[in-house]
Each structure stands twice: as C-alpha cells, then as structure tokens.
Design a protein around this motif. Structure first.
Motif, PDB file in Angstrom:
ATOM      1  N   THR A 104       0.835  -1.191   0.000  1.00 27.30           N
ATOM      2  CA  THR A 104       0.000   0.000   0.000  1.00 27.30           C
ATOM      3  C   THR A 104       0.872   1.243   0.000  1.00 27.30           C
ATOM      4  O   THR A 104       2.053   1.198   0.364  1.00 27.30           O
ATOM      5  CB  THR A 104      -0.927   0.044   1.227  1.00 27.30           C
ATOM      6  OG1 THR A 104      -0.132   0.032   2.419  1.00 27.30           O
ATOM      7  CG2 THR A 104      -1.865  -1.148   1.252  1.00 27.30           C
ATOM      8  N   GLY A 105       0.296   2.348  -0.377  1.00 21.13           N
ATOM      9  CA  GLY A 105       1.029   3.603  -0.370  1.00 21.13           C
ATOM     10  C   GLY A 105       0.268   4.682  -1.089  1.00 21.13           C
ATOM     11  O   GLY A 105      -0.932   4.555  -1.349  1.00 21.13           O
ATOM     12  N   TYR A 106       0.995   5.750  -1.390  1.00 23.90           N
ATOM     13  CA  TYR A 106       0.414   6.898  -2.070  1.00 23.90           C
ATOM     14  C   TYR A 106       1.289   7.307  -3.239  1.00 23.90           C
ATOM     15  O   TYR A 106       2.488   7.003  -3.282  1.00 23.90           O
ATOM     16  CB  TYR A 106       0.287   8.087  -1.110  1.00 23.90           C
ATOM     17  CG  TYR A 106      -0.731   7.884  -0.011  1.00 23.90           C
ATOM     18  CD1 TYR A 106      -2.060   8.235  -0.200  1.00 23.90           C
ATOM     19  CD2 TYR A 106      -0.362   7.324   1.207  1.00 23.90           C
ATOM     20  CE1 TYR A 106      -2.996   8.054   0.798  1.00 23.90           C
ATOM     21  CE2 TYR A 106      -1.287   7.132   2.214  1.00 23.90           C
ATOM     22  CZ  TYR A 106      -2.608   7.500   2.005  1.00 23.90           C
ATOM     23  OH  TYR A 106      -3.536   7.303   2.996  1.00 23.90           O
ATOM     24  N   VAL A 107       0.676   8.026  -4.175  1.00 21.38           N
ATOM     25  CA  VAL A 107       1.408   8.672  -5.253  1.00 21.38           C
ATOM     26  C   VAL A 107       1.306  10.176  -5.009  1.00 21.38           C
ATOM     27  O   VAL A 107       0.195  10.719  -4.943  1.00 21.38           O
ATOM     28  CB  VAL A 107       0.836   8.311  -6.638  1.00 21.38           C
ATOM     29  CG1 VAL A 107       1.677   8.950  -7.737  1.00 21.38           C
ATOM     30  CG2 VAL A 107       0.772   6.800  -6.817  1.00 21.38           C
ATOM     31  N   PHE A 108       2.479  10.820  -4.824  1.00 27.30           N
ATOM     32  CA  PHE A 108       2.515  12.245  -4.525  1.00 27.30           C
ATOM     33  C   PHE A 108       3.214  13.014  -5.645  1.00 27.30           C
ATOM     34  O   PHE A 108       4.037  12.461  -6.365  1.00 27.30           O
ATOM     35  CB  PHE A 108       3.315  12.509  -3.237  1.00 27.30           C
ATOM     36  CG  PHE A 108       2.641  12.039  -1.981  1.00 27.30           C
ATOM     37  CD1 PHE A 108       1.628  12.781  -1.384  1.00 27.30           C
ATOM     38  CD2 PHE A 108       3.036  10.857  -1.368  1.00 27.30           C
ATOM     39  CE1 PHE A 108       1.027  12.351  -0.223  1.00 27.30           C
ATOM     40  CE2 PHE A 108       2.440  10.426  -0.195  1.00 27.30           C
ATOM     41  CZ  PHE A 108       1.426  11.173   0.381  1.00 27.30           C
ATOM     42  N   SER A 109       2.887  14.301  -5.739  1.00 27.66           N
ATOM     43  CA  SER A 109       3.693  15.207  -6.548  1.00 27.66           C
ATOM     44  C   SER A 109       4.825  15.730  -5.678  1.00 27.66           C
ATOM     45  O   SER A 109       4.861  15.484  -4.468  1.00 27.66           O
ATOM     46  CB  SER A 109       2.842  16.381  -7.042  1.00 27.66           C
ATOM     47  OG  SER A 109       2.516  17.238  -5.945  1.00 27.66           O
ATOM     48  N   ARG A 110       5.734  16.479  -6.246  1.00 31.36           N
ATOM     49  CA  ARG A 110       6.854  17.014  -5.469  1.00 31.36           C
ATOM     50  C   ARG A 110       6.398  18.093  -4.487  1.00 31.36           C
ATOM     51  O   ARG A 110       7.147  18.463  -3.579  1.00 31.36           O
ATOM     52  CB  ARG A 110       7.935  17.563  -6.399  1.00 31.36           C
ATOM     53  CG  ARG A 110       8.603  16.474  -7.226  1.00 31.36           C
ATOM     54  CD  ARG A 110       9.843  16.979  -7.907  1.00 31.36           C
ATOM     55  NE  ARG A 110      10.904  17.288  -6.947  1.00 31.36           N
ATOM     56  CZ  ARG A 110      12.068  17.819  -7.279  1.00 31.36           C
ATOM     57  NH1 ARG A 110      12.306  18.110  -8.549  1.00 31.36           N
ATOM     58  NH2 ARG A 110      12.983  18.067  -6.367  1.00 31.36           N
ATOM     59  N   THR A 111       5.175  18.593  -4.670  1.00 28.39           N
ATOM     60  CA  THR A 111       4.624  19.552  -3.710  1.00 28.39           C
ATOM     61  C   THR A 111       3.872  18.848  -2.597  1.00 28.39           C
ATOM     62  O   THR A 111       3.163  19.480  -1.820  1.00 28.39           O
ATOM     63  CB  THR A 111       3.683  20.547  -4.407  1.00 28.39           C
ATOM     64  OG1 THR A 111       2.616  19.827  -5.041  1.00 28.39           O
ATOM     65  CG2 THR A 111       4.425  21.367  -5.447  1.00 28.39           C
ATOM     66  N   CYS A 112       4.016  17.515  -2.525  1.00 30.95           N
ATOM     67  CA  CYS A 112       3.394  16.689  -1.476  1.00 30.95           C
ATOM     68  C   CYS A 112       1.883  16.613  -1.597  1.00 30.95           C
ATOM     69  O   CYS A 112       1.199  16.238  -0.631  1.00 30.95           O
ATOM     70  CB  CYS A 112       3.772  17.178  -0.075  1.00 30.95           C
ATOM     71  SG  CYS A 112       5.528  17.046   0.270  1.00 30.95           S
ATOM     72  N   GLN A 113       1.358  16.921  -2.747  1.00 31.15           N
ATOM     73  CA  GLN A 113      -0.071  16.767  -2.980  1.00 31.15           C
ATOM     74  C   GLN A 113      -0.332  15.363  -3.542  1.00 31.15           C
ATOM     75  O   GLN A 113       0.413  14.897  -4.408  1.00 31.15           O
ATOM     76  CB  GLN A 113      -0.590  17.811  -3.977  1.00 31.15           C
ATOM     77  CG  GLN A 113      -0.459  19.247  -3.504  1.00 31.15           C
ATOM     78  CD  GLN A 113      -1.491  19.588  -2.452  1.00 31.15           C
ATOM     79  OE1 GLN A 113      -2.459  18.847  -2.257  1.00 31.15           O
ATOM     80  NE2 GLN A 113      -1.291  20.695  -1.755  1.00 31.15           N
ATOM     81  N   PRO A 114      -1.361  14.658  -3.063  1.00 31.75           N
ATOM     82  CA  PRO A 114      -1.672  13.349  -3.640  1.00 31.75           C
ATOM     83  C   PRO A 114      -2.121  13.481  -5.085  1.00 31.75           C
ATOM     84  O   PRO A 114      -2.827  14.432  -5.441  1.00 31.75           O
ATOM     85  CB  PRO A 114      -2.807  12.830  -2.741  1.00 31.75           C
ATOM     86  CG  PRO A 114      -3.412  14.053  -2.141  1.00 31.75           C
ATOM     87  CD  PRO A 114      -2.300  15.041  -1.988  1.00 31.75           C
ATOM     88  N   ILE A 115      -1.706  12.549  -5.911  1.00 37.72           N
ATOM     89  CA  ILE A 115      -2.079  12.548  -7.328  1.00 37.72           C
ATOM     90  C   ILE A 115      -3.189  11.534  -7.544  1.00 37.72           C
ATOM     91  O   ILE A 115      -2.991  10.333  -7.345  1.00 37.72           O
ATOM     92  CB  ILE A 115      -0.877  12.223  -8.222  1.00 37.72           C
ATOM     93  CG1 ILE A 115       0.222  13.275  -8.044  1.00 37.72           C
ATOM     94  CG2 ILE A 115      -1.300  12.133  -9.685  1.00 37.72           C
ATOM     95  CD1 ILE A 115       1.476  12.993  -8.845  1.00 37.72           C
ATOM     96  N   ALA A 116      -4.335  11.993  -7.912  1.00 35.85           N
ATOM     97  CA  ALA A 116      -5.471  11.113  -8.195  1.00 35.85           C
ATOM     98  C   ALA A 116      -5.394  10.615  -9.639  1.00 35.85           C
ATOM     99  O   ALA A 116      -4.937  11.323 -10.530  1.00 35.85           O
ATOM    100  CB  ALA A 116      -6.782  11.858  -7.974  1.00 35.85           C
ATOM    101  N   GLY A 117      -5.827   9.380  -9.858  1.00 29.32           N
ATOM    102  CA  GLY A 117      -5.885   8.842 -11.215  1.00 29.32           C
ATOM    103  C   GLY A 117      -4.547   8.525 -11.827  1.00 29.32           C
ATOM    104  O   GLY A 117      -4.423   8.404 -13.044  1.00 29.32           O
ATOM    105  N   ALA A 118      -3.498   8.368 -10.995  1.00 27.11           N
ATOM    106  CA  ALA A 118      -2.189   7.984 -11.533  1.00 27.11           C
ATOM    107  C   ALA A 118      -2.199   6.507 -11.911  1.00 27.11           C
ATOM    108  O   ALA A 118      -2.737   5.674 -11.186  1.00 27.11           O
ATOM    109  CB  ALA A 118      -1.094   8.246 -10.511  1.00 27.11           C
ATOM    110  N   LEU A 119      -1.603   6.174 -13.028  1.00 26.13           N
ATOM    111  CA  LEU A 119      -1.497   4.786 -13.478  1.00 26.13           C
ATOM    112  C   LEU A 119      -0.362   4.088 -12.751  1.00 26.13           C
ATOM    113  O   LEU A 119       0.736   4.630 -12.631  1.00 26.13           O
ATOM    114  CB  LEU A 119      -1.230   4.749 -14.981  1.00 26.13           C
ATOM    115  CG  LEU A 119      -0.776   3.406 -15.576  1.00 26.13           C
ATOM    116  CD1 LEU A 119      -1.912   2.403 -15.549  1.00 26.13           C
ATOM    117  CD2 LEU A 119      -0.247   3.583 -16.987  1.00 26.13           C
ATOM    118  N   LEU A 120      -0.637   2.878 -12.240  1.00 23.04           N
ATOM    119  CA  LEU A 120       0.399   2.015 -11.671  1.00 23.04           C
ATOM    120  C   LEU A 120       0.247   0.651 -12.324  1.00 23.04           C
ATOM    121  O   LEU A 120      -0.770  -0.022 -12.167  1.00 23.04           O
ATOM    122  CB  LEU A 120       0.258   1.876 -10.157  1.00 23.04           C
ATOM    123  CG  LEU A 120       0.346   3.155  -9.328  1.00 23.04           C
ATOM    124  CD1 LEU A 120      -1.062   3.620  -8.942  1.00 23.04           C
ATOM    125  CD2 LEU A 120       1.165   2.941  -8.063  1.00 23.04           C
TER     126      LEU A 120
END
Length: 278
Positions: A101-117
């Motif tokens: 489990t985890g999160y996908v963040f931008s460099r501004t520490c905002q979560p990125i919704a809809g990122a492909l993994l």
C-alpha cells in the motif's frame, strides 16, 4: 489492519515538530479510518487516537522535500495491456501473501489522483508469465492518491534479488519505470541494479507480509480551472467499452485496449493502458 499489530505513527504537535506533513496525515487518516480535513490549502487530522476530538494545526506549506522516485530499467519481461485489477492472486495461488500500500505524490506533497500504476513480477518459483498475464495488472490511484496491491512475495531467479516492477504515469505526463525492493535480502548486496532508495517498509503479519511505499512523481500540480465544456467526441463516462472499440476525444481517435466502464478521470489521453491513440 488492527491497530494492535503495529503502532500508528500519528502526527502530533510539539515544540520540536511544529509542522505536520501531508504525507504523515494521509497515512494516519487511512490507518484510523478518518477523513483528512483540508484547510487553507493544508491538511489537518479530524481526530487523534483517543476519543477526544482535537484538530491539528493546518499545514500551509509542505516541507517534505522529497526527490522524485528514481527510475530503473524495464527488464526483459514487461508486457503491455495488463488487466485492470488490484489483486494478482486467488485463494489457491502458491506463495507468501504480500499486500503493498502507499500513495502517489507530486513534489509539492499533494496526492495525485488517477495515476497509473502497472505492476509485474515473478511467481513463487522466480518465473515470469510471458504467455498470459499471471502476476501482471494495472490500477489507478484513488482521489486521495492511494493504491493497494495484493500479490505474493516474488521468487528468486539467477542474478537478481527479490523485486517488483512498476510503471507509473501521472495523468497526461510521461511514463516512468522503476522497481521496488525488500529489506534484509542477502542478494541486495550483490544485485547490480538494486538501489536502497527503492526499499519498501515490510513487516510480518501472521503468515503474510505487508509493505508500504510512497511514489513521488515530478508532475506539475497547482490550481487549475476546469474547462467550462468538455472536449467534443464520442467518449462518455459511464459507458462500458470493449477491447477494439473506437472513440473520439477532442480532435483524436482512440482504440480501446482493455474492457472497462469509463469514469471521469479516465479520459483516453490520461490512461494509455486503456486507450491507444490513432
């Protein structure tokens, strides 16, 4: 996961730690089943671990300072068009169960919704399925940037330590390819590709293992103004598409690669795992 199995790292206010990172709040909120509160562009936790309500001071800026997740080679076993799924196993699949489990963040520490993994790995014997799609699957991060993968601990094969492969793509941005590793593996010291910056946090949970890893993508993220009207075309959210279906979106034509029901955020330009342009 019951709280008793692992202490929760819930952020608290103190003289030595005046700021609370968005990442810590999101992790704590997920563990507690709480919903993060957004305030003045920052994040606050709705409740602490006690029953007493206590709002944390909002964080107006993020100081995590994380660099983007490093890229690594794709290797010889990647296959496109993997199934859309978060679990790569069934009840009868051999191997030690692993949940990542985890999160996908931008460099501004905002979560990125809809990122492909898009994940792929070896089976319990160290073999890759190059005929079908065993231990292969892609998914998209949630509105909070979270992802969950249910799989097994991959087996070893000559020359490599244990690892998971993944391709990531923030909507509308380039695809990056990397690998995730397990701490304490003897072969980590002899694997020429291994990089400690890609180590997951792994713990034993009964007979299974649970791992966490947060990806950071070098993706632009800031206030945006949504278009007043969506681009013209035949693609529509809520439609069930089948492999081979052709749609238009904006001024381009796209062919469906994987059967799915379209949702807002999965527009063809954003999800190359589902739509091929041209």
């Amino acid at each position: 996961m019951p709280a008793s199995e692992e202490p929760l790292d819930v952020p608290t206010e103190s003289a030595t730690s005046p700021r609370v990172s968005r990442k810590a709040v999101l992790r704590a909120a997920a563990a507690l089943g709480a919903t993060p509160l957004l305030a003045r562009g920052g994040v606050a936790l709705a409740r602490d671990r006690t029953t007493k309500a206590r709002s944390l001071e909002a964080t107006p800026s993020c100081h995590d300072g994380d660099e983007p997740t490093i890229e690594q080679i794709e290797g010889p076993y990647f296959k496109p068009d993997s199934p859309l799924r978060t679990s790569l196993v069934t009840n009868s699949t051999p191997g030690t169960r692993l949940t990542v489990t985890g999160y996908v963040f931008s460099r501004t520490c905002q979560p990125i919704a809809g990122a492909l993994l898009d994940f792929w790995q070896a089976d319990d014997n160290g073999n890759y399925d190059n005929v079908g799609f065993g231990f292969r699957g892609h998914q998209f991060s949630t509105s909070q940037g979270a992802f969950t993968l249910t799989t097994i601990v991959p087996g070893l094969y000559p020359g490599r330590t244990r690892h998971l492969h993944v391709k990531l793509q923030s909507p509308g941005q380039p695809v990056i390819t990397t690998q995730l590793y397990f701490p304490g593996e003897p072969r980590n010291s002899t694997d020429t590709i291994f990089d400690a910056r890609l180590l997951m946090d792994v713990r034993q949970v009964g007979p299974a293992r649970a791992a966490t890893f947060d990806f950071v993508l070098d993706a632009p993220q800031g206030p945006t103004t949504p278009p007043t009207t969506p681009p013209s075309g035949t693609w529509a959210a809520g439609t069930s598409y089948h492999a081979g279906d052709v749609v238009t979106y904006g001024a381009s034509t796209y062919r469906c690669l994987q059967a799915h029901t379209a949702i807002t955020g999965w527009e063809p330009p954003n999800v190359p795992a589902l739509w091929q342009r041209g």
